[in-house]
Scaffold this active site. Structure first.
Site: not given
Ligand code: GLN
Length: 508
Positions: A79, A154, A178
């Site tokens: 990532k 993400s 994420s």
């Molecule tokens: N979807 C969640 C957010 O937008 C989680 C993001 C994450 O875990 N980095 O905050």
């Protein structure tokens, strides 16, 4: 023999026996990226030369008789939030375009030391804010099961790379879901370790009290092998836990759940949950019960406040962490014409470099932390966070693990939720409590939803530092379902008409 369809553990055996070389393994994956990434768009950056050089180094070490670890020569998709020297780190943001970090994250270092072959950096929502990769400043990644669908976020790039057989391993970060939500919607395995069990050093910060790096893979054992390489105390991370890493590999090999008490979170189901998701979840419970686990219902009444508490705590930390992107130190600089002052250049750069979601969260976070509102917003949210931890404590006094669907629905259509942030945020309804409390959790594929044919994820949550329980339950479920299906969930994609474009069905 198929290099692309093999698991990391399988490749490890092939490499150890000399049946294939690390170079062949790396080349096969680079070829797959060439062949399919135009459709999937998992990668922001691929460095084939570097990957082949790393593979050659592993082959040379093996030829010299060195004793190599299980992941030596195994390709990995990283990532784009982990720093690695000699490669760009953008975090999916235009504000970091062109930035090459001068150091490695601790996890990068551990991977390189283990001989892992990094193929490249994967796409993500900007600064890890999102559930679909549609907030990437570059492009949207597509779900390999159906390229009109989102791959989650993400870390959608990492999950999509696994599902498209572009890499057998990937790493991600989980701040609110994420790792787990992308795993759920792509039919892959994703683990959020205990907060502090994996180092945040050199991982670009989103919300520091929640950010947790973790492994992504196609099988539970592969995730465990990766977990054991990346986890462990790091003195360079002030919140790192100085405790032994539980035997996650042993747990993944065992998969014995006889006598285990499994608590179903009563609050996670019903309205808003896709019927096909609930059906597969219920079937997975029956599988675990059949293997000797005891299933009980548990109530965690404060979990319903997790989402609102998260959307105050997280943006508060985001507004502070993203202040460092000031146009002076990293990446983009706009309006530096010798006339504009420093503040003007900062404003122009932040205005041009951040996308809408990043700006929304910086504004909300700044407001929640402002004097006069701090107690009402940030302060209250912190109290709710404590209540959620207490719900977990009470639950774990009764059961060994908690379970729920990972996410209420399967992958949604690209574009469907972009104008509705609240609908987007609901993808993390079931994953956020574990981030707020800091315990560990994982998503394991539990089938295809009968209503749309897309993957469903089964979430397992365990107490802090009991990460091995995730692997024990995950392995049990995976093994039993594979017996019924005649293979893993991704084998179904590989051999289906929908997955024909991946050209791995024939065992390539
Ligand atoms: N979807 C969640 C957010 O937008 C989680 C993001 C994450 O875990 N980095 O905050």
């Amino acid at each position: 023999m198929s290099i692309l369809r093999a698991t990391a553990a399988g490749l490890s055996d092939l490499l150890a026996s000399g049946e294939v070389s690390a170079r062949e393994v790396a080349q096969a994956h680079l070829d797959q990226i060439d062949a399919v990434d135009g459709s999937v768009r998992a990668f922001l950056h691929v460095d084939g030369e570097r990957a082949l050089a790393a593979a050659d180094a592993v082959d040379a070490r093996r030829a010299a008789g060195e004793d190599l670890g299980p992941l030596a020569g195994i390709p990995l998709a990283m990532k784009d939030i982990f720093t690695m020297t000699g490669a760009p780190t953008t975090c999916g943001s235009r504000i970091l375009e062109g930035w090459i970090p001068p150091y490695n994250s601790t996890i990068t270092e551990r991977l390189l030391d283990a001989g892992v072959v990094v193929l490249g950096k994967t796409n993500m929502d900007e600064f890890a804010m999102g559930s679909s990769t549609e907030n990437s400043g570059y492009f949207t990644t597509h779900n390999p099961w159906d390229t009109t669908k989102i791959p989650g976020g993400s870390g959608g790039g990492s999950a999509a790379a696994l599902a498209a057989f572009e890499a057998p391993l990937a790493i991600g970060t989980d701040t609110g879901g994420s790792i787990r939500q992308p795993a759920s919607v792509t039919g892959t395995v994703g683990v959020k370790p205990t907060y502090g069990a994996t180092s945040r050093y050199g991982v670009v910060a989103m919300a520091s009290s929640l950010d947790t790096p973790g492994p992504c893979a196609r099988t539970v054992l592969d995730a465990a092998l990766l977990h054991s390489v990346i986890a462990g105390w790091d003195p360079r991370d002030s919140t790192s836990i100085n405790a032994p890493v539980p035997d996650v590999v042993g747990a993944a090999r065992s998969g014995d759940v006889a006598g285990m008490r499994i608590g179903v979170v009563r609050e996670f189901g019903g309205e808003g949950y896709q019927p096909g998701v609930e059906q597969r979840f219920a079937e997975a419970l029956a599988v675990l019960e059949g293997l000797g686990a005891e299933i009980v219902e548990v109530s965690c009444p404060n979990f319903e406040y997790a989402l609102p508490a998260y959307y105050l705590i997280m943006p508060s930390e985001v507004s502070s962490n993203l202040a460092r992107f000031d146009a002076m130190r990293y990446g983009l600089r706009v309006g530096d014409d010798g006339v504009n002052g420093v503040e003007e250049v900062m404003n122009l750069t932040r205005g041009a470099g951040f996308g809408a979601e990043a700006k929304r969260r910086i504004i909300i976070g700044t407001y929640a932390l402002s004097s006069g509102y701090y107690d009402a917003y940030y302060g209250s949210a912190q109290k709710v966070r404590t209540l959620i931890s207490r719900d977990f404590d009470a639950a774990f006094a009764q059961v060994d693990v908690l379970v729920s669907p990972t996410t209420p629905t399967t992958a949604f259509t690209i574009g469907e939720r972009v104008d509705d942030p609240l609908a987007m945020y609901k993808a993390d309804l079931c994953t956020i409590p574990s981030n707020l409390a800091g315990n560990c959790a994982a998503s394991i594929p539990c089938g295809l939803s009968p209503d749309d044919g897309l993957p469903v994820g089964f979430q397992v949550m365990a107490p802090p530092l009991a990460d091995d329980r995730l692997y024990r339950v995950g392995a049990a479920l995976e093994r039993e379902l594979a017996t019924r299906w005649g293979g893993g969930l991704l084998d179904q994609l590989a051999t289906s008409p929908a997955g024909a474009y991946l050209k791995v069905g024939d065992g390539r």
